[in-house]
Design an enzyme around this catalytic site. Sequence first.
Site, PDB file in Angstrom:
ATOM      1  N   CYS A  25       0.786  -1.190  -0.078  1.00  0.00           N
ATOM      2  CA  CYS A  25       0.081  -0.036  -0.059  1.00  0.00           C
ATOM      3  C   CYS A  25       0.773   1.192   0.043  1.00  0.00           C
ATOM      4  O   CYS A  25       1.800   1.202   0.576  1.00  0.00           O
ATOM      5  CB  CYS A  25      -1.102  -0.261   1.198  1.00  0.00           C
ATOM      6  SG  CYS A  25      -2.232  -1.327   1.241  1.00  0.00           S
ATOM      7  N   ALA A  57      -2.714  -3.424  -2.703  1.00  0.00           N
ATOM      8  CA  ALA A  57      -4.195  -3.546  -2.384  1.00  0.00           C
ATOM      9  C   ALA A  57      -5.039  -2.680  -3.092  1.00  0.00           C
ATOM     10  O   ALA A  57      -4.940  -1.515  -2.936  1.00  0.00           O
ATOM     11  CB  ALA A  57      -4.406  -3.672  -0.983  1.00  0.00           C
ATOM     12  N   GLN A 100      -3.613  -6.926  -6.728  1.00  0.00           N
ATOM     13  CA  GLN A 100      -4.169  -7.496  -5.538  1.00  0.00           C
ATOM     14  C   GLN A 100      -5.654  -7.042  -5.345  1.00  0.00           C
ATOM     15  O   GLN A 100      -5.510  -5.497  -5.180  1.00  0.00           O
ATOM     16  CB  GLN A 100      -3.362  -7.313  -4.133  1.00  0.00           C
ATOM     17  CG  GLN A 100      -4.114  -7.847  -2.896  1.00  0.00           C
ATOM     18  CD  GLN A 100      -2.993  -7.700  -1.813  1.00  0.00           C
ATOM     19  OE1 GLN A 100      -2.981  -6.788  -1.214  1.00  0.00           O
ATOM     20  NE2 GLN A 100      -2.224  -8.705  -1.270  1.00  0.00           N
ATOM     21  N   TYR A 182      -8.215  -7.731   6.729  1.00  0.00           N
ATOM     22  CA  TYR A 182      -9.349  -7.006   6.006  1.00  0.00           C
ATOM     23  C   TYR A 182     -10.515  -7.995   5.605  1.00  0.00           C
ATOM     24  O   TYR A 182     -10.794  -9.011   6.316  1.00  0.00           O
ATOM     25  CB  TYR A 182      -8.729  -6.709   4.656  1.00  0.00           C
ATOM     26  CG  TYR A 182      -7.561  -5.520   5.069  1.00  0.00           C
ATOM     27  CD1 TYR A 182      -7.704  -4.563   5.583  1.00  0.00           C
ATOM     28  CD2 TYR A 182      -6.095  -5.885   4.673  1.00  0.00           C
ATOM     29  CE1 TYR A 182      -6.745  -3.733   6.311  1.00  0.00           C
ATOM     30  CE2 TYR A 182      -5.207  -4.961   4.834  1.00  0.00           C
ATOM     31  CZ  TYR A 182      -5.469  -4.102   5.751  1.00  0.00           C
ATOM     32  OH  TYR A 182      -4.323  -2.918   5.949  1.00  0.00           O
ATOM     33  N   ARG A 324       9.465  -4.768   1.882  1.00  0.00           N
ATOM     34  CA  ARG A 324      10.302  -3.655   2.352  1.00  0.00           C
ATOM     35  C   ARG A 324      11.489  -3.666   1.683  1.00  0.00           C
ATOM     36  O   ARG A 324      12.101  -2.924   1.454  1.00  0.00           O
ATOM     37  CB  ARG A 324      10.063  -3.577   3.681  1.00  0.00           C
ATOM     38  CG  ARG A 324       8.588  -3.549   4.417  1.00  0.00           C
ATOM     39  CD  ARG A 324       9.014  -3.426   5.899  1.00  0.00           C
ATOM     40  NE  ARG A 324       7.523  -3.186   6.460  1.00  0.00           N
ATOM     41  CZ  ARG A 324       6.457  -3.756   6.740  1.00  0.00           C
ATOM     42  NH1 ARG A 324       6.608  -4.890   6.253  1.00  0.00           N
ATOM     43  NH2 ARG A 324       5.468  -3.305   7.412  1.00  0.00           N
TER      44      ARG A 324
END
Length: 370
Positions: A25, A57, A100, A182, A324
């Site tokens: 995100c 996402a 996604q 989620y 990351r």
Amino acid sequence: MSALFSPIALRGLHLANRIMVAPMCQYSSRDGEANDWHFTHINSLALSGAAMFCIEATAVEAIGRITHGCLGLWNDATEAALRPILASVRKYSKTAVAMQLAHAGRKASSQVPWDGGQQIPLSEGGWQAEGPSAVPHKEGEAPPLALDEAGLQRIREAFVGAARRAERLGIDALELHCAHGYLLHQFLSPISNKRTDQYGGSLQNRMRYPLAVFDAVRAAFPADKPVGVKVSCTDWVDGGWDLEQTIAFARELKTRGVDWVDASSGGVSPLQKIPLGPGYQVPFAQAIREATGVTTMAVGLITEAQQAEDIVASGKADMVALARGMLYEPRWGWHAAAALGGQVEAPPQYWRSQPSTQKALFGATTFGAR
């Protein structure tokens, strides 16, 4: 030969290596629309050396965003905003592009992380979140509205609509977000799902709606293109969703033709206690793969080339997905190929960058200018 740099096929999609840039995100959209930030971010990581890049996402409806800044794909404007970005990627990169598809459920209407990430009240510009049950994510937060049958149908159709828009954009693969607390994960977990109808209670009932959404997305996306699922393999909370239930879910997904399971964890409860460490989620991918035979992706603090190589070579997972680590080192795939004797795709403008000891890194033996 490096296992990490060996090819793999996901339906009709043939990948040159086992590396994916995980969806991350960016919280940088406006009204769900991609912009210059996404152009820079996506084009940069499309040159990472990974065989597949997964777009963050992407909310299937406006109220399914986590934050005001979340990317979306629910109308013509959000679709149009992605088109020039993808055209640029295709011009300069051979990486496969996945997306996604997601819905935040009860975790919607939140501040972006760098502004604290807390729920935004309706009085301050937030919106009413929805979920399986009227159970807030954190104590003191406003509860979500419990979805009725009409709401469940609306959201399922929103996933289908986003899948069809993704196909029009030329997306190569989809990943359904059933993780990190989620909406679809909320249905799976007994922590967030307190329903007493056909969607709550037993494991079979709690899996019913996520499986229905998967079936709908799979039917809406071309048969030769893969659809995977990201799962949280444990809530890291006693009495919550766990690995045994995840394996049962993966078995059900396998019967429906899932192309991969991306094995992550956590996110449904602030009470989680996660034992962080290098590769801490790899055993989940291994357990799912061994129990079901489903293609799996390992994620979570995978940072070193040899670490990734060992995961794939030992059969703990079929692929690795880096998040990351890719942000910190956007050419991670190049460096991994150099360390492991693999090759990566790169534009010819960059061929001269390869180390003198790695003349085959880009598959080019000479590069000169008069």
